[in-house]
Design an enzyme around this catalytic site. Structure first.
Site, PDB file in Angstrom:
ATOM      1  N   SER A  25       0.831  -1.214   0.000  1.00  0.00           N
ATOM      2  CA  SER A  25       0.000   0.000   0.000  1.00  0.00           C
ATOM      3  C   SER A  25       0.859   1.255   0.000  1.00  0.00           C
ATOM      4  O   SER A  25       1.872   1.350   0.690  1.00  0.00           O
ATOM      5  CB  SER A  25      -0.932  -0.001   1.215  1.00  0.00           C
ATOM      6  OG  SER A  25      -0.192  -0.134   2.420  1.00  0.00           O
ATOM      7  N   LYS A 219      13.286   1.926   3.315  1.00  0.00           N
ATOM      8  CA  LYS A 219      12.468   2.882   2.563  1.00  0.00           C
ATOM      9  C   LYS A 219      11.044   2.875   3.091  1.00  0.00           C
ATOM     10  O   LYS A 219      10.488   1.821   3.399  1.00  0.00           O
ATOM     11  CB  LYS A 219      12.463   2.546   1.069  1.00  0.00           C
ATOM     12  CG  LYS A 219      11.783   3.626   0.214  1.00  0.00           C
ATOM     13  CD  LYS A 219      11.975   3.362  -1.272  1.00  0.00           C
ATOM     14  CE  LYS A 219      11.062   2.279  -1.780  1.00  0.00           C
ATOM     15  NZ  LYS A 219      11.237   2.027  -3.218  1.00  0.00           N
ATOM     16  N   LYS A 221       6.971   4.686   2.621  1.00  0.00           N
ATOM     17  CA  LYS A 221       6.028   5.392   1.764  1.00  0.00           C
ATOM     18  C   LYS A 221       5.560   6.678   2.461  1.00  0.00           C
ATOM     19  O   LYS A 221       5.334   6.687   3.674  1.00  0.00           O
ATOM     20  CB  LYS A 221       4.827   4.504   1.456  1.00  0.00           C
ATOM     21  CG  LYS A 221       5.180   3.204   0.759  1.00  0.00           C
ATOM     22  CD  LYS A 221       5.695   3.419  -0.651  1.00  0.00           C
ATOM     23  CE  LYS A 221       5.961   2.099  -1.337  1.00  0.00           C
ATOM     24  NZ  LYS A 221       6.361   2.272  -2.751  1.00  0.00           N
ATOM     25  N   ASP A 249       9.287   7.418  -0.538  1.00  0.00           N
ATOM     26  CA  ASP A 249       8.684   7.186  -1.852  1.00  0.00           C
ATOM     27  C   ASP A 249       7.270   7.745  -1.841  1.00  0.00           C
ATOM     28  O   ASP A 249       6.441   7.332  -1.024  1.00  0.00           O
ATOM     29  CB  ASP A 249       8.671   5.672  -2.116  1.00  0.00           C
ATOM     30  CG  ASP A 249       8.113   5.298  -3.479  1.00  0.00           C
ATOM     31  OD1 ASP A 249       7.689   6.198  -4.233  1.00  0.00           O
ATOM     32  OD2 ASP A 249       8.104   4.095  -3.785  1.00  0.00           O
ATOM     33  N   GLU A 275      11.592   9.354  -3.855  1.00  0.00           N
ATOM     34  CA  GLU A 275      11.293   8.546  -5.040  1.00  0.00           C
ATOM     35  C   GLU A 275       9.935   8.927  -5.622  1.00  0.00           C
ATOM     36  O   GLU A 275       8.982   9.158  -4.875  1.00  0.00           O
ATOM     37  CB  GLU A 275      11.307   7.078  -4.633  1.00  0.00           C
ATOM     38  CG  GLU A 275      11.076   6.094  -5.753  1.00  0.00           C
ATOM     39  CD  GLU A 275      11.227   4.666  -5.255  1.00  0.00           C
ATOM     40  OE1 GLU A 275      10.613   3.766  -5.846  1.00  0.00           O
ATOM     41  OE2 GLU A 275      11.962   4.435  -4.267  1.00  0.00           O
ATOM     42  N   GLU A 304      10.412   3.346 -11.818  1.00  0.00           N
ATOM     43  CA  GLU A 304       9.549   2.169 -11.882  1.00  0.00           C
ATOM     44  C   GLU A 304       8.389   2.361 -12.844  1.00  0.00           C
ATOM     45  O   GLU A 304       7.836   1.380 -13.352  1.00  0.00           O
ATOM     46  CB  GLU A 304       9.029   1.786 -10.498  1.00  0.00           C
ATOM     47  CG  GLU A 304       8.021   2.738  -9.884  1.00  0.00           C
ATOM     48  CD  GLU A 304       7.501   2.236  -8.543  1.00  0.00           C
ATOM     49  OE1 GLU A 304       6.493   1.506  -8.531  1.00  0.00           O
ATOM     50  OE2 GLU A 304       8.107   2.561  -7.512  1.00  0.00           O
ATOM     51  N   ASP A 327      12.903  -0.476 -14.089  1.00  0.00           N
ATOM     52  CA  ASP A 327      12.024  -1.585 -13.734  1.00  0.00           C
ATOM     53  C   ASP A 327      12.117  -2.654 -14.816  1.00  0.00           C
ATOM     54  O   ASP A 327      12.027  -2.350 -16.011  1.00  0.00           O
ATOM     55  CB  ASP A 327      10.583  -1.094 -13.597  1.00  0.00           C
ATOM     56  CG  ASP A 327       9.637  -2.193 -13.164  1.00  0.00           C
ATOM     57  OD1 ASP A 327       9.320  -2.268 -11.968  1.00  0.00           O
ATOM     58  OD2 ASP A 327       9.214  -2.988 -14.029  1.00  0.00           O
ATOM     59  N   HIS A 354      14.025  -0.843  -9.245  1.00  0.00           N
ATOM     60  CA  HIS A 354      12.771  -1.060  -8.535  1.00  0.00           C
ATOM     61  C   HIS A 354      12.515  -2.566  -8.476  1.00  0.00           C
ATOM     62  O   HIS A 354      12.712  -3.284  -9.443  1.00  0.00           O
ATOM     63  CB  HIS A 354      11.625  -0.373  -9.274  1.00  0.00           C
ATOM     64  CG  HIS A 354      10.271  -0.765  -8.778  1.00  0.00           C
ATOM     65  ND1 HIS A 354       9.376  -1.483  -9.552  1.00  0.00           N
ATOM     66  CD2 HIS A 354       9.665  -0.538  -7.593  1.00  0.00           C
ATOM     67  CE1 HIS A 354       8.266  -1.666  -8.859  1.00  0.00           C
ATOM     68  NE2 HIS A 354       8.410  -1.107  -7.672  1.00  0.00           N
ATOM     69  N   ALA A 355      12.080  -3.033  -7.304  1.00  0.00           N
ATOM     70  CA  ALA A 355      11.761  -4.460  -7.177  1.00  0.00           C
ATOM     71  C   ALA A 355      10.493  -4.611  -6.356  1.00  0.00           C
ATOM     72  O   ALA A 355       9.590  -3.783  -6.437  1.00  0.00           O
ATOM     73  CB  ALA A 355      12.935  -5.226  -6.585  1.00  0.00           C
TER      74      ALA A 355
END
Length: 440
Positions: A25, A219, A221, A249, A275, A304, A327, A354-355
């Site tokens: 999320s 990281k 969100k 991000d 990000e 990404e 990505d 990006h993963a």
């Protein structure tokens, strides 16, 4: 090499109910069900199949599946040697079909589908050679590797000759770096502590667990509410300290000026990068943000959702990114991934792919090993995302040990899924989704 023909294929819509626990999320995508369009190529040799996938987050995967079916008309019946002997030409044939390119071109659904198809071909090639994908491309002479890349639209910035020379400049010490990375692994950072829907207790527990696992880079969100962001980041810093790296991000939620103002309010958290601060297509906007945040020591990362090598070319030309987050599925497969990695090397911008998602970790650790061994030769400011969800569904999953990706040894690109996972989570007829349907 054995002579094989692509005889047939399957493509399946696989969806996992990650939205139930808020895994994945973020401010833009609060309820994604991590999913993929999953391709299998069949040859006359039953032991040699190619697997590829492209990551999605639920609804819309069926559209990508249909696009794969359209592209496969150009693949089935073709001799495999004919593909790899002119891989750049074949890539252009797939990406530039005179009718299908109209619904791109080289972006969106058609490019997502292209990634699944192209990566399944690379998986097959690596299996034929009996090598993990990273080893297949590390072992290629620079001329052969560059011959797989379509340089259209980027040759004004990076020519074939420059790419070959860049690779040759690292060639003499490839074996030393290969030995080193097999021993040490590739640096990873975790996003699993930072999903926006997690409560405080969950977040604290995940931070502590990640520290025990050896992670030193994290990281989170951000972007839904500035005070909630400050609360989350305070909590994370309390757990991980200031000696470890922390990135954030925003997943594209902000306007350009809003991104600058918002990040200025978060400087006390000593953030390495922001990000996806704004629209992934706004190259000039990213450059504006990067210029404003540079005095604060905050870099800009994106990629990404960058749809092709052309957007990356512009981001790099304008100094709009400090970290290149290509990505493996948003770009048109490994051929274009390598083009972007070589562009980033020319501009001395570290590649930090990006993963997460479904299969992305499985893909990108091959890319990172190749980038270190053959392209960059450096770990400085380089690390790759790791998210510890859904790896149990893969036959040969990506692994991290002590905060570093373990270099894979099994032949292939390694996104083959377990048959029982496909049976359970294929949409809409899999066992799980049928049980949900019965409940409702």
């Amino acid at each position: 090499m054995v002579s094989l023909t692509i005889k047939s294929y399957t493509v399946k819509d696989i969806r996992f109910p990650t939205s139930l626990d808020k895994h994945g999320s973020d401010a833009m995508h609060p309820d994604g069900d991590y999913s993929c369009a999953y391709v299998t190529l069949f040859t006359e040799d039953e032991q040699l199949t190619g697997h590829g996938l492209t990551f999605t987050i639920g609804k819309g995967t069926e559209v990508v599946v249909r696009a794969v079916e359209s592209l496969m008309e150009l693949v089935v019946g073709v001799k495999f040697n004919d593909i790899i002997n002119d891989f750049a030409g074949f890539w252009r044939k797939l990406s530039s079909h005179s009718q299908m390119r109209w619904i791109g071109p080289e972006k969106g659904v058609i490019h997502l589908a292209l990634a699944a198809v192209v990566n399944s071909l690379w998986d097959l090639w690596a299996k034929i050679e009996g090598k993990p994908l990273w080893k297949l491309i590390v072992d290629m002479e620079p001329e052969q590797l560059v011959s797989t890349i379509d340089f259209r639209y980027i040759s004004d910035v990076l020519s074939k000759e420059e790419a070959i020379e860049l690779l040759k400049s690292k060639r003499a010490t490839v074996k030393d770096r290969e030995k080193e990375i097999k021993e040490k692994g590739y640096p990873a950072y975790t996003t699993s502590i930072g999903w926006i829907g997690y409560d405080d207790e969950t977040r604290r527990g995940l931070c502590r667990e990640a520290l025990k696992q050896g992670y030193t880079s994290f990281k989170a969100k951000v972007g839904d509410d500035i005070e909630r962001d400050k609360h989350r980041l305070t909590l994370i810093r309390e757990e991980i300290g200031y000696e470890n790296k922390l990135m954030v991000d925003a997943n594209q939620v902000w306007e350009v000026n809003q991104a600058i103002d918002w990040m200025k309010q978060l400087t006390q958290f000593k953030l390495l990068w922001i990000e996806e601060p704004t629209s992934p297509d706004d190259v000039v906007g990213h450059a504006t943000i990067a210029k404003a945040l540079k005095p604060l020591g905050i870099g800009v990362a994106t990629g990404e959702q960058c749809c092709n090598r052309v957007v990356f070319k512009q981001l790099l030309q304008l100094g709009a990114i400090s970290f290149c987050q290509l990505d493996s599925c948003r770009l048109g497969g490994l051929n274009e991934v390598m083009a972007v990695a070589l562009l980033a090397a020319k501009f001395n911008v570290p590649v930090c792919p990006h993963a997460g998602g479904v299969g992305l970790c499985e893909y990108v650790h091959h890319i990172c090993v190749w980038d270190y061994v053959s392209v960059s030769g450096s770990f400085e400011n380089r690390m790759t995302e790791y998210v510890d969800h859904l790896h149990e569904h893969f036959i040969d999953p990506a692994k991290c040990s002590n905060g570093r990706y373990v270099v894979p040894k099994v032949p292939g690109y390694l996104v083959g899924m377990k048959p029982e996972s496909i049976t359970k989570y294929q949409f809409p007829d899999g066992d799980y989704w049928q049980s949900v349907k019965r409940k409702h």
